[in-house]
Design a protein around this motif. Sequence first.
Motif, PDB file in Angstrom:
ATOM      1  N   ARG A 102       0.864  -1.241   0.032  1.00 30.70           N
ATOM      2  CA  ARG A 102       0.236  -0.075  -0.097  1.00 30.70           C
ATOM      3  C   ARG A 102       0.824   1.200   0.362  1.00 30.70           C
ATOM      4  N   ILE A 103       1.879   1.136   0.799  1.00 28.92           N
ATOM      5  CA  ILE A 103       2.781   2.224   0.678  1.00 28.92           C
ATOM      6  C   ILE A 103       3.448   2.583  -0.557  1.00 28.92           C
ATOM      7  N   LEU A 104       3.738   1.589  -1.243  1.00 32.44           N
ATOM      8  CA  LEU A 104       4.374   1.800  -2.624  1.00 32.44           C
ATOM      9  C   LEU A 104       3.255   2.165  -3.554  1.00 32.44           C
ATOM     10  N   GLU A 105       2.123   1.457  -3.394  1.00 28.86           N
ATOM     11  CA  GLU A 105       1.244   2.200  -4.534  1.00 28.86           C
ATOM     12  C   GLU A 105       0.841   3.591  -4.124  1.00 28.86           C
ATOM     13  N   LEU A 106       0.906   4.122  -2.885  1.00 25.85           N
ATOM     14  CA  LEU A 106       0.699   5.538  -2.689  1.00 25.85           C
ATOM     15  C   LEU A 106       1.914   6.296  -3.453  1.00 25.85           C
ATOM     16  N   ALA A 107       2.988   5.701  -3.476  1.00 30.11           N
ATOM     17  CA  ALA A 107       4.246   6.481  -3.962  1.00 30.11           C
ATOM     18  C   ALA A 107       4.053   6.379  -5.453  1.00 30.11           C
ATOM     19  N   GLY A 108       3.227   5.619  -6.064  1.00 30.07           N
ATOM     20  CA  GLY A 108       3.248   5.321  -7.667  1.00 30.07           C
ATOM     21  C   GLY A 108       4.524   4.224  -7.880  1.00 30.07           C
ATOM     22  N   ILE A 109       5.088   3.678  -7.205  1.00 30.05           N
ATOM     23  CA  ILE A 109       6.050   2.701  -7.494  1.00 30.05           C
ATOM     24  C   ILE A 109       5.744   1.234  -7.227  1.00 30.05           C
ATOM     25  N   THR A 110       6.799   0.493  -7.599  1.00 29.79           N
ATOM     26  CA  THR A 110       6.788  -1.054  -7.551  1.00 29.79           C
ATOM     27  C   THR A 110       7.752  -1.586  -6.384  1.00 29.79           C
ATOM     28  N   GLU A 111       7.444  -2.756  -6.226  1.00 27.69           N
ATOM     29  CA  GLU A 111       8.293  -3.559  -5.419  1.00 27.69           C
ATOM     30  C   GLU A 111       9.886  -3.772  -5.911  1.00 27.69           C
ATOM     31  N   ASP A 112       9.983  -3.587  -7.129  1.00 28.40           N
ATOM     32  CA  ASP A 112      11.225  -3.466  -7.883  1.00 28.40           C
ATOM     33  C   ASP A 112      12.248  -2.348  -7.339  1.00 28.40           C
ATOM     34  N   ALA A 113      11.585  -1.237  -7.095  1.00 33.46           N
ATOM     35  CA  ALA A 113      12.454  -0.300  -6.307  1.00 33.46           C
ATOM     36  C   ALA A 113      13.103  -0.286  -4.886  1.00 33.46           C
ATOM     37  N   LEU A 114      12.503  -1.428  -4.372  1.00 35.24           N
ATOM     38  CA  LEU A 114      13.169  -1.680  -3.024  1.00 35.24           C
ATOM     39  C   LEU A 114      14.545  -1.938  -3.376  1.00 35.24           C
ATOM     40  N   ARG A 115      15.444  -1.511  -2.140  1.00 38.67           N
ATOM     41  CA  ARG A 115      16.691  -2.001  -2.288  1.00 38.67           C
ATOM     42  C   ARG A 115      17.381  -2.680  -0.813  1.00 38.67           C
ATOM     43  N   ASN A 116      16.230  -2.895   0.167  1.00 41.10           N
ATOM     44  CA  ASN A 116      16.596  -3.664   1.057  1.00 41.10           C
ATOM     45  C   ASN A 116      16.912  -5.139   0.470  1.00 41.10           C
ATOM     46  N   VAL A 117      17.608  -5.882   1.348  1.00 42.62           N
ATOM     47  CA  VAL A 117      18.216  -7.214   1.095  1.00 42.62           C
ATOM     48  C   VAL A 117      16.881  -8.125   1.107  1.00 42.62           C
ATOM     49  N   PRO A 118      16.915  -8.997   0.109  1.00 43.15           N
ATOM     50  CA  PRO A 118      15.900 -10.264   0.217  1.00 43.15           C
ATOM     51  C   PRO A 118      16.180 -11.189   1.596  1.00 43.15           C
ATOM     52  N   ASP A 119      15.116 -11.448   2.135  1.00 44.34           N
ATOM     53  CA  ASP A 119      15.184 -12.268   3.236  1.00 44.34           C
ATOM     54  C   ASP A 119      13.681 -13.144   3.170  1.00 44.34           C
ATOM     55  N   MET A 120      13.985 -14.112   4.225  1.00 46.03           N
ATOM     56  CA  MET A 120      12.690 -14.847   4.634  1.00 46.03           C
ATOM     57  C   MET A 120      11.843 -13.959   5.713  1.00 46.03           C
ATOM     58  N   PRO A 121      10.761 -14.199   6.025  1.00 47.72           N
ATOM     59  CA  PRO A 121      10.203 -13.641   7.028  1.00 47.72           C
ATOM     60  C   PRO A 121      10.782 -13.929   8.510  1.00 47.72           C
ATOM     61  N   PHE A 122      10.781 -12.662   9.358  1.00 48.37           N
ATOM     62  CA  PHE A 122      11.553 -12.879  10.492  1.00 48.37           C
ATOM     63  C   PHE A 122      10.829 -13.568  11.653  1.00 48.37           C
ATOM     64  N   GLY A 123       9.471 -13.642  11.607  1.00 49.60           N
ATOM     65  CA  GLY A 123       8.615 -14.250  12.299  1.00 49.60           C
ATOM     66  C   GLY A 123       8.721 -15.886  12.120  1.00 49.60           C
ATOM     67  N   PRO A 124       9.404 -16.484  13.472  1.00 47.66           N
ATOM     68  CA  PRO A 124       9.428 -17.879  13.171  1.00 47.66           C
ATOM     69  C   PRO A 124       8.300 -18.826  12.665  1.00 47.66           C
ATOM     70  N   ALA A 125       6.997 -18.566  12.966  1.00 48.87           N
ATOM     71  CA  ALA A 125       5.882 -19.112  12.475  1.00 48.87           C
ATOM     72  C   ALA A 125       5.638 -18.892  11.279  1.00 48.87           C
ATOM     73  N   VAL A 126       5.845 -17.635  10.707  1.00 46.21           N
ATOM     74  CA  VAL A 126       5.608 -17.131   9.339  1.00 46.21           C
ATOM     75  C   VAL A 126       6.640 -17.789   8.433  1.00 46.21           C
ATOM     76  N   ARG A 127       7.923 -17.680   8.796  1.00 41.69           N
ATOM     77  CA  ARG A 127       9.104 -18.173   8.199  1.00 41.69           C
ATOM     78  C   ARG A 127       8.734 -19.749   7.961  1.00 41.69           C
ATOM     79  N   ASP A 128       8.288 -20.573   8.927  1.00 40.73           N
ATOM     80  CA  ASP A 128       8.190 -22.034   8.797  1.00 40.73           C
ATOM     81  C   ASP A 128       7.086 -21.961   7.444  1.00 40.73           C
ATOM     82  N   GLU A 129       5.843 -21.254   7.640  1.00 39.18           N
ATOM     83  CA  GLU A 129       4.684 -21.457   6.831  1.00 39.18           C
ATOM     84  C   GLU A 129       5.410 -21.337   5.239  1.00 39.18           C
ATOM     85  N   TRP A 130       6.458 -20.235   5.083  1.00 41.64           N
ATOM     86  CA  TRP A 130       6.924 -19.851   3.871  1.00 41.64           C
ATOM     87  C   TRP A 130       7.709 -21.121   3.150  1.00 41.64           C
TER      88      TRP A 130
END
Length: 338
Positions: A102-130
């Motif tokens: 939603r923040i990216l949509e408000l900015a009119g840009i896509t996820e491709d503009a992000l430059r943080n490092v790709p990672d798995m979810p930080f939450g253990p339960a969420v990461r296990d689901e992934w």
Amino acid sequence: MFSSSVADAPLVREPLHAPVAHLIRGGLVEGIHYGSVVILGRDGEVRFQLGDIEAAFYPRSALKPVQAVAMVRAGLPLDGELLSLTAASHSGEERHLDGTRRILELAGITEDALRNVPDMPFGPAVRDEWIRAGRGPSRLAQNCSGKHAAMLYTCVLNDWPLDGYLDPAHPLQQAIAEIVEDLTGQRIARVTVDGCGAPLFSVSLHGLARAAARITSAAPGTPEARVADAMRAHPEMASGAERDVAALMKAVPGLLAKDGFEGVEVAALPDGRAVAVKISDGANRARIPVAAAALARSGVSADLLTEFQGEALLGGGVEVGCVRPVRALDPVCVSACA
């Protein structure tokens, strides 16, 4: 309450940490966690200190509320859950991913503009689901994606280039550095790169506590108050379900709290009382009980803090000890460990 002047940068030195927590097993001290703790009173003065609160250190993600204030001052129009996400080290839950989109949509840009490092979810339960779903690392799932999306949105609003937005010389990072110095009341000692790729500014533990107190005690409607209100109203957006920092904010009325990697915790109340903790070895198990003890020592009712006594030490599946803050820090005995 606070001086408006900016002091010199804290000294870069080996921190003179002190014992802040004991590992008690069977009534004996089995291990010791070293670190530093500072407690500020309503007037902004130091009411208690342990260890080294003036040496330069890296606050890691505990500095995110300050970064969020800087972006609001630069025109970021977010409030509520999306502003809380801006200051988040989130667990990678669907609400966090959706909020970042939603923040990216408000900015009119896509996820491709992000430059943080790709990672798995930080939450253990969420990461296990992934992992079960066969999903891999992504920039959206990385715990700082909300901050990065907000950084890009701030750049769009100010006609700053999106390329190089993580460069310390970029106008966005220069604006953030200025507010870091303003709220901490001291010059930045060193600049390096945080785990997500963003610039990481070194201040002192004392300066971190001062910044948190300035945010929570600011006048209504100010950028500082907007960030504090957003995080307190939506603590799970700033962290995640089952996260101790969200539970702490819900347990203590009016409290703003933020954790950071390598054993950092900062918390502040609307009247200006604040605590900041650094565990020298980065141990998460000591962070929360020491922070809870510091809050109790600052005047927060110990009854509100009983669930934050820390994890039990087990022997044969039976509780035989715990992590207990040192007595100098914990005179009201928040921890029930013998």
